[in-house]
Design a protein around this motif. Structure first.
Motif, PDB file in Angstrom:
ATOM      1  N   ARG A   6       0.844  -1.194   0.000  1.00 44.82           N
ATOM      2  CA  ARG A   6       0.000   0.000   0.000  1.00 44.82           C
ATOM      3  C   ARG A   6       0.877   1.241   0.000  1.00 44.82           C
ATOM      4  NH1 ARG A   6      -5.327  -0.550   1.341  1.00 44.82           N
ATOM      5  NH2 ARG A   6      -5.898  -2.656   1.964  1.00 44.82           N
ATOM      6  N   VAL A   7       0.402   2.273  -0.687  1.00 47.60           N
ATOM      7  CA  VAL A   7       0.999   3.601  -0.577  1.00 47.60           C
ATOM      8  C   VAL A   7      -0.080   4.461   0.072  1.00 47.60           C
ATOM      9  CG1 VAL A   7       2.073   5.537  -1.754  1.00 47.60           C
ATOM     10  CG2 VAL A   7       2.371   3.223  -2.638  1.00 47.60           C
ATOM     11  N   ILE A   8       0.266   5.033   1.228  1.00 45.40           N
ATOM     12  CA  ILE A   8      -0.698   5.741   2.057  1.00 45.40           C
ATOM     13  C   ILE A   8      -0.541   7.249   1.874  1.00 45.40           C
ATOM     14  CG2 ILE A   8      -1.546   6.087   4.409  1.00 45.40           C
ATOM     15  CD1 ILE A   8      -1.721   3.148   3.654  1.00 45.40           C
ATOM     16  N   PHE A   9      -1.678   7.902   1.662  1.00 52.09           N
ATOM     17  CA  PHE A   9      -1.725   9.355   1.510  1.00 52.09           C
ATOM     18  C   PHE A   9      -2.732   9.914   2.508  1.00 52.09           C
ATOM     19  CE2 PHE A   9      -0.931   7.424  -2.598  1.00 52.09           C
ATOM     20  CZ  PHE A   9       0.216   8.081  -3.030  1.00 52.09           C
ATOM     21  N   SER A  10      -2.541  11.169   2.854  1.00 52.35           N
ATOM     22  CA  SER A  10      -3.497  11.874   3.701  1.00 52.35           C
ATOM     23  C   SER A  10      -3.793  13.208   3.042  1.00 52.35           C
ATOM     24  CB  SER A  10      -2.896  12.059   5.095  1.00 52.35           C
ATOM     25  OG  SER A  10      -3.842  12.611   5.969  1.00 52.35           O
ATOM     26  N   LEU A  11      -5.039  13.650   3.189  1.00 46.81           N
ATOM     27  CA  LEU A  11      -5.478  14.837   2.468  1.00 46.81           C
ATOM     28  C   LEU A  11      -6.575  15.528   3.255  1.00 46.81           C
ATOM     29  CD1 LEU A  11      -5.382  16.354  -0.329  1.00 46.81           C
ATOM     30  CD2 LEU A  11      -7.108  14.727  -1.108  1.00 46.81           C
ATOM     31  N   MET A  98       3.999   2.312   2.418  1.00 43.93           N
ATOM     32  CA  MET A  98       4.858   3.469   2.213  1.00 43.93           C
ATOM     33  C   MET A  98       3.961   4.690   2.321  1.00 43.93           C
ATOM     34  SD  MET A  98       7.275   4.670  -0.956  1.00 43.93           S
ATOM     35  CE  MET A  98       6.080   5.525  -1.969  1.00 43.93           C
ATOM     36  N   ILE A  99       4.391   5.691   3.080  1.00 43.41           N
ATOM     37  CA  ILE A  99       3.642   6.940   3.124  1.00 43.41           C
ATOM     38  C   ILE A  99       4.296   7.929   2.167  1.00 43.41           C
ATOM     39  CG2 ILE A  99       2.732   6.576   5.447  1.00 43.41           C
ATOM     40  CD1 ILE A  99       4.830   8.496   6.513  1.00 43.41           C
ATOM     41  N   SER A 100       3.461   8.748   1.577  1.00 46.78           N
ATOM     42  CA  SER A 100       3.959   9.700   0.591  1.00 46.78           C
ATOM     43  C   SER A 100       3.084  10.936   0.590  1.00 46.78           C
ATOM     44  CB  SER A 100       3.934   9.061  -0.802  1.00 46.78           C
ATOM     45  OG  SER A 100       4.368   9.979  -1.788  1.00 46.78           O
TER      46      SER A 100
END
Length: 160
Positions: A6-11, A98-100
């Motif tokens: 997973r690639v984790i994003f926050s918005l 992975m956070i990005s």
């Protein structure tokens, strides 16, 4: 080249960044065989509105709401967005995450080839750690890679 499940994003509902999700989720889904996962920090009404208009599409990834805690003022910098990615990663204990930053769209796989040799089950990798060696540098808040359980343990993240 897969380095994360997973690639984790926050918005948040920041108009400068809202337009990135639909593009970046497709890039990671198609090119890097990962599940793009967005944690939207905001109110349920605005979240539902953004989804119904297609601004936040789940065509190439998963989207979750992090409802704002009532009574907590947002000052100049909204830290819920920064820490939302760490919290999000902690929810997938058995996935390598992975956070990005949502605006960090990869143009190639150079970074992934570089960090691949560091990835072992017991390792937690901070991908740009050497980019912050100058005086007064902050700790990098993106491109951390590890299992969700590692995010939970290292940052002592509660389940709620």
């Amino acid at each position: 080249m897969k380095i994360a499940d997973r690639v984790i994003f926050s918005l948040t509902n920041n108009p400068d960044y809202l337009g990135f999700w639909n593009f970046v989720s497709k890039v990671y889904y198609v090119k890097f065989d990962a599940t793009p996962t967005l944690f939207f920090s905001g109110e349920r009404e605005e979240f539902n509105d953004l989804r119904s208009r297609g601004t936040l599409s789940d065509e190439h990834g998963e989207i979750f709401l992090l409802e704002r805690v009532p009574g907590i003022a947002i000052e100049q910098k909204d830290w819920s967005c920064t820490w939302g990615a760490y919290y999000g990663a902690s929810k997938f204990e058995n996935d390598r995450c992975m956070i990005s930053g949502i605006d960090q769209i990869p143009l190639g796989d150079r970074f992934f080839r570089m960090v691949r040799s560091f990835l072992h089950d017991e390792k937690y990798v901070v991908g740009f750690s050497d980019g912050y060696t100058h005086a007064n540098a902050d700790f990098p808040s993106s491109h951390h890679i590890g299992f969700g359980s590692q995010f939970k343990e290292i940052y002592e993240i509660d389940s709620s």
